[in-house]
Design a protein around this motif. Structure first.
Motif, PDB file in Angstrom:
ATOM      1  N   ASN A  88     -28.302  54.795  17.279  1.00  0.00           N
ATOM      2  CA  ASN A  88     -28.762  53.806  16.398  1.00  0.00           C
ATOM      3  C   ASN A  88     -28.454  54.088  14.984  1.00  0.00           C
ATOM      4  OD1 ASN A  88     -30.108  50.994  16.161  1.00  0.00           O
ATOM      5  ND2 ASN A  88     -31.660  52.265  14.924  1.00  0.00           N
ATOM      6  N   LEU A  89     -29.056  55.404  14.504  1.00  0.00           N
ATOM      7  CA  LEU A  89     -28.468  55.923  13.084  1.00  0.00           C
ATOM      8  C   LEU A  89     -27.140  55.722  12.860  1.00  0.00           C
ATOM      9  CD1 LEU A  89     -30.987  58.904  13.088  1.00  0.00           C
ATOM     10  CD2 LEU A  89     -31.515  56.724  11.981  1.00  0.00           C
ATOM     11  N   ARG A  90     -26.271  56.087  13.728  1.00  0.00           N
ATOM     12  CA  ARG A  90     -24.939  56.092  13.533  1.00  0.00           C
ATOM     13  C   ARG A  90     -24.380  54.452  13.527  1.00  0.00           C
ATOM     14  NH1 ARG A  90     -23.899  60.850  17.620  1.00  0.00           N
ATOM     15  NH2 ARG A  90     -24.119  62.604  16.070  1.00  0.00           N
ATOM     16  N   VAL A  91     -25.025  53.541  14.280  1.00  0.00           N
ATOM     17  CA  VAL A  91     -24.748  52.338  14.068  1.00  0.00           C
ATOM     18  C   VAL A  91     -25.059  51.517  12.899  1.00  0.00           C
ATOM     19  CG1 VAL A  91     -25.103  50.028  15.059  1.00  0.00           C
ATOM     20  CG2 VAL A  91     -24.443  51.781  16.607  1.00  0.00           C
ATOM     21  N   LEU A  92     -26.040  51.911  12.312  1.00  0.00           N
ATOM     22  CA  LEU A  92     -26.615  51.777  11.025  1.00  0.00           C
ATOM     23  C   LEU A  92     -25.795  52.077   9.924  1.00  0.00           C
ATOM     24  CD1 LEU A  92     -30.487  51.592  11.519  1.00  0.00           C
ATOM     25  CD2 LEU A  92     -28.861  49.722  11.388  1.00  0.00           C
ATOM     26  N   ALA A  93     -25.409  53.193   9.971  1.00  0.00           N
ATOM     27  CA  ALA A  93     -24.471  53.859   8.963  1.00  0.00           C
ATOM     28  C   ALA A  93     -22.965  53.319   8.889  1.00  0.00           C
ATOM     29  CB  ALA A  93     -24.410  55.303   9.242  1.00  0.00           C
ATOM     30  N   ALA A  94     -22.588  52.729  10.113  1.00  0.00           N
ATOM     31  CA  ALA A  94     -21.562  52.150  10.094  1.00  0.00           C
ATOM     32  C   ALA A  94     -21.413  51.019   9.749  1.00  0.00           C
ATOM     33  CB  ALA A  94     -21.095  52.143  11.535  1.00  0.00           C
ATOM     34  N   LEU A  95     -22.581  50.054   9.921  1.00  0.00           N
ATOM     35  CA  LEU A  95     -22.721  48.667   9.518  1.00  0.00           C
ATOM     36  C   LEU A  95     -22.901  48.699   8.034  1.00  0.00           C
ATOM     37  CD1 LEU A  95     -25.006  47.037  12.058  1.00  0.00           C
ATOM     38  CD2 LEU A  95     -22.603  46.620  11.811  1.00  0.00           C
ATOM     39  N   ARG A  96     -23.453  49.704   7.382  1.00  0.00           N
ATOM     40  CA  ARG A  96     -23.489  49.871   5.863  1.00  0.00           C
ATOM     41  C   ARG A  96     -22.228  50.149   5.266  1.00  0.00           C
ATOM     42  NH1 ARG A  96     -27.557  53.224   6.293  1.00  0.00           N
ATOM     43  NH2 ARG A  96     -29.014  51.451   6.412  1.00  0.00           N
ATOM     44  N   LEU A  97     -21.312  50.887   5.972  1.00  0.00           N
ATOM     45  CA  LEU A  97     -19.970  51.482   5.336  1.00  0.00           C
ATOM     46  C   LEU A  97     -19.253  50.235   5.460  1.00  0.00           C
ATOM     47  CD1 LEU A  97     -19.806  54.955   6.963  1.00  0.00           C
ATOM     48  CD2 LEU A  97     -19.828  54.345   4.259  1.00  0.00           C
ATOM     49  N   LEU A  98     -19.118  49.387   6.630  1.00  0.00           N
ATOM     50  CA  LEU A  98     -18.438  48.382   6.791  1.00  0.00           C
ATOM     51  C   LEU A  98     -18.635  47.428   5.588  1.00  0.00           C
ATOM     52  CD1 LEU A  98     -18.681  47.826  10.654  1.00  0.00           C
ATOM     53  CD2 LEU A  98     -16.351  48.443   9.245  1.00  0.00           C
ATOM     54  N   ARG A  99     -19.899  47.204   5.313  1.00  0.00           N
ATOM     55  CA  ARG A  99     -20.420  46.346   4.034  1.00  0.00           C
ATOM     56  C   ARG A  99     -20.141  46.879   2.717  1.00  0.00           C
ATOM     57  NH1 ARG A  99     -25.354  45.989   6.659  1.00  0.00           N
ATOM     58  NH2 ARG A  99     -26.264  47.461   5.409  1.00  0.00           N
ATOM     59  N   GLU A 100     -20.371  48.105   2.561  1.00  0.00           N
ATOM     60  CA  GLU A 100     -20.189  48.483   1.260  1.00  0.00           C
ATOM     61  C   GLU A 100     -18.890  49.190   0.975  1.00  0.00           C
ATOM     62  OE1 GLU A 100     -25.066  49.777   1.063  1.00  0.00           O
ATOM     63  OE2 GLU A 100     -23.438  51.388   0.964  1.00  0.00           O
ATOM     64  N   GLN A 101     -18.111  49.454   1.950  1.00  0.00           N
ATOM     65  CA  GLN A 101     -16.858  50.205   1.841  1.00  0.00           C
ATOM     66  C   GLN A 101     -15.483  49.451   2.400  1.00  0.00           C
ATOM     67  OE1 GLN A 101     -16.588  52.754  -0.413  1.00  0.00           O
ATOM     68  NE2 GLN A 101     -18.660  53.082  -0.767  1.00  0.00           N
ATOM     69  N   PRO A 102     -15.300  48.252   1.933  1.00  0.00           N
ATOM     70  CA  PRO A 102     -14.396  47.457   2.532  1.00  0.00           C
ATOM     71  C   PRO A 102     -13.036  47.878   2.644  1.00  0.00           C
ATOM     72  CG  PRO A 102     -14.858  46.167   0.474  1.00  0.00           C
ATOM     73  CD  PRO A 102     -15.645  47.627   0.787  1.00  0.00           C
ATOM     74  N   ASN A 103     -12.716  48.972   1.867  1.00  0.00           N
ATOM     75  CA  ASN A 103     -11.418  49.635   1.622  1.00  0.00           C
ATOM     76  C   ASN A 103     -11.359  50.716   2.896  1.00  0.00           C
ATOM     77  OD1 ASN A 103     -13.416  51.001   0.146  1.00  0.00           O
ATOM     78  ND2 ASN A 103     -11.665  52.149  -0.805  1.00  0.00           N
ATOM     79  N   TYR A 104     -12.392  51.166   3.474  1.00  0.00           N
ATOM     80  CA  TYR A 104     -12.247  52.113   4.299  1.00  0.00           C
ATOM     81  C   TYR A 104     -11.786  51.461   5.697  1.00  0.00           C
ATOM     82  CZ  TYR A 104     -15.582  55.435   2.082  1.00  0.00           C
ATOM     83  OH  TYR A 104     -15.949  56.247   1.343  1.00  0.00           O
ATOM     84  N   THR A 105     -10.723  52.342   6.322  1.00  0.00           N
ATOM     85  CA  THR A 105     -10.493  51.856   7.470  1.00  0.00           C
ATOM     86  C   THR A 105     -11.408  52.060   8.741  1.00  0.00           C
ATOM     87  OG1 THR A 105      -9.673  54.230   8.319  1.00  0.00           O
ATOM     88  CG2 THR A 105      -7.928  52.802   7.074  1.00  0.00           C
ATOM     89  N   ILE A 106     -11.232  51.337   9.904  1.00  0.00           N
ATOM     90  CA  ILE A 106     -12.331  51.529  10.812  1.00  0.00           C
ATOM     91  C   ILE A 106     -12.302  53.109  11.472  1.00  0.00           C
ATOM     92  CG2 ILE A 106     -13.003  50.712  13.359  1.00  0.00           C
ATOM     93  CD1 ILE A 106     -13.280  48.657  11.090  1.00  0.00           C
ATOM     94  N   ALA A 107     -11.232  53.606  11.346  1.00  0.00           N
ATOM     95  CA  ALA A 107     -11.368  55.133  11.823  1.00  0.00           C
ATOM     96  C   ALA A 107     -12.025  55.885  10.868  1.00  0.00           C
ATOM     97  CB  ALA A 107      -9.792  55.637  11.799  1.00  0.00           C
ATOM     98  N   VAL A 108     -11.906  55.496   9.316  1.00  0.00           N
ATOM     99  CA  VAL A 108     -12.746  56.305   8.415  1.00  0.00           C
ATOM    100  C   VAL A 108     -14.315  55.973   8.588  1.00  0.00           C
ATOM    101  CG1 VAL A 108     -13.172  56.618   6.037  1.00  0.00           C
ATOM    102  CG2 VAL A 108     -10.833  56.692   6.702  1.00  0.00           C
ATOM    103  N   VAL A 109     -14.493  54.859   8.822  1.00  0.00           N
ATOM    104  CA  VAL A 109     -15.928  54.456   8.960  1.00  0.00           C
ATOM    105  C   VAL A 109     -16.555  55.144  10.246  1.00  0.00           C
ATOM    106  CG1 VAL A 109     -17.475  52.507   9.801  1.00  0.00           C
ATOM    107  CG2 VAL A 109     -15.906  52.108   8.088  1.00  0.00           C
ATOM    108  N   ALA A 110     -15.810  55.176  11.460  1.00  0.00           N
ATOM    109  CA  ALA A 110     -16.210  55.798  12.390  1.00  0.00           C
ATOM    110  C   ALA A 110     -16.369  57.376  12.319  1.00  0.00           C
ATOM    111  CB  ALA A 110     -15.070  55.797  13.780  1.00  0.00           C
ATOM    112  N   GLU A 111     -15.856  58.064  11.425  1.00  0.00           N
ATOM    113  CA  GLU A 111     -15.731  59.642  11.059  1.00  0.00           C
ATOM    114  C   GLU A 111     -16.903  59.687  10.266  1.00  0.00           C
ATOM    115  OE1 GLU A 111     -12.220  61.218   9.618  1.00  0.00           O
ATOM    116  OE2 GLU A 111     -13.215  62.841   8.859  1.00  0.00           O
ATOM    117  N   GLU A 112     -17.053  58.713   9.330  1.00  0.00           N
ATOM    118  CA  GLU A 112     -18.107  59.054   8.159  1.00  0.00           C
ATOM    119  C   GLU A 112     -19.558  58.578   8.953  1.00  0.00           C
ATOM    120  OE1 GLU A 112     -17.977  59.601   4.639  1.00  0.00           O
ATOM    121  OE2 GLU A 112     -16.132  60.382   5.105  1.00  0.00           O
ATOM    122  N   ALA A 113     -19.475  57.752   9.780  1.00  0.00           N
ATOM    123  CA  ALA A 113     -20.850  57.503  10.363  1.00  0.00           C
ATOM    124  C   ALA A 113     -21.231  58.452  11.628  1.00  0.00           C
ATOM    125  CB  ALA A 113     -20.738  56.052  10.892  1.00  0.00           C
ATOM    126  N   GLY A 114     -20.463  59.242  11.859  1.00  0.00           N
ATOM    127  CA  GLY A 114     -20.779  60.412  13.042  1.00  0.00           C
ATOM    128  C   GLY A 114     -20.329  60.110  14.407  1.00  0.00           C
TER     129      GLY A 114
END
Length: 186
Positions: free
Chosen positions: A130-156
């Protein structure tokens, strides 16, 4: 006259199809906003509770905080929340329930018991997810230039597929669809 009626019905049908699509898009936007507002409200309520518990811990018995087998589940949960917020270990893909137990100095059995009693997540692993999902959702909102792969990596998340599956389970849409929905609102 029949050709004109058929053409009129076809035009009405096209209009209705477009209207249904517009309403679907609006529903998705409303659900997303509702999720965001719910998350904020839950966070505010939980933050207030954790702050009160943390204040009690700090003002009270600091030695008890160091005790690995705290009997008070609320205090132990507050310690978990504080440590996780401060250290953000869930952003490392290899971090798991055993690591969380070690970080706190408790057994895995004690940690599992605590989560069964104190959280909606049922297990420490579900909490970490759940913490990882919340981190990923936040990244998807706040970092639109990140690829999905980068979001996955950054969110753990250990891989993109796990991120996609977890986001789909949590909000009912893929990370790409979630991001598209957010950009349509702008």
């Amino acid at each position: 006259m029949k050709a004109e009626e058929i053409k009129q019905l076809q035009e009405e049908n096209e209009f209705l199809k477009k209207e249904v699509e517009r309403l679907k898009d609006e529903l998705v936007r409303m659900v997303s906003r509702n999720l965001d507002l719910t998350e904020r409200l839950e966070y505010d309520v939980e933050l207030k509770r954790r702050t009160e518990v943390a204040r009690e811990i700090m003002e009270g018995n600091v030695e008890r905080q160091r005790n690995a087998d705290l009997q008070d589940d609320g205090q132990l949960m507050a310690i978990i929340e504080m440590r996780v917020e401060k250290e953000r270990p869930h952003l490392r893909p290899e971090f798991n329930a055993q690591d969380l137990a070690e970080m706190l100095g408790v057994t895995q059995a004690r940690l599992a018991q605590l989560f069964r009693k104190q959280t909606i997540h049922r297990t420490p692993d579900a909490y970490i997810d759940n913490l990882r999902v919340l981190a990923a959702l936040r990244l998807l909102r706040e970092q639109p230039n990140y690829t999905i792969a980068v979001v996955a990596e950054e969110a753990g998340f250990s891989n993109v597929r796990t991120l996609q599956r977890r986001i789909q389970e949590a909000i009912g849409m893929s990370p790409v669809d979630y991001r598209l929905m957010l950009t349509r609102d702008l």
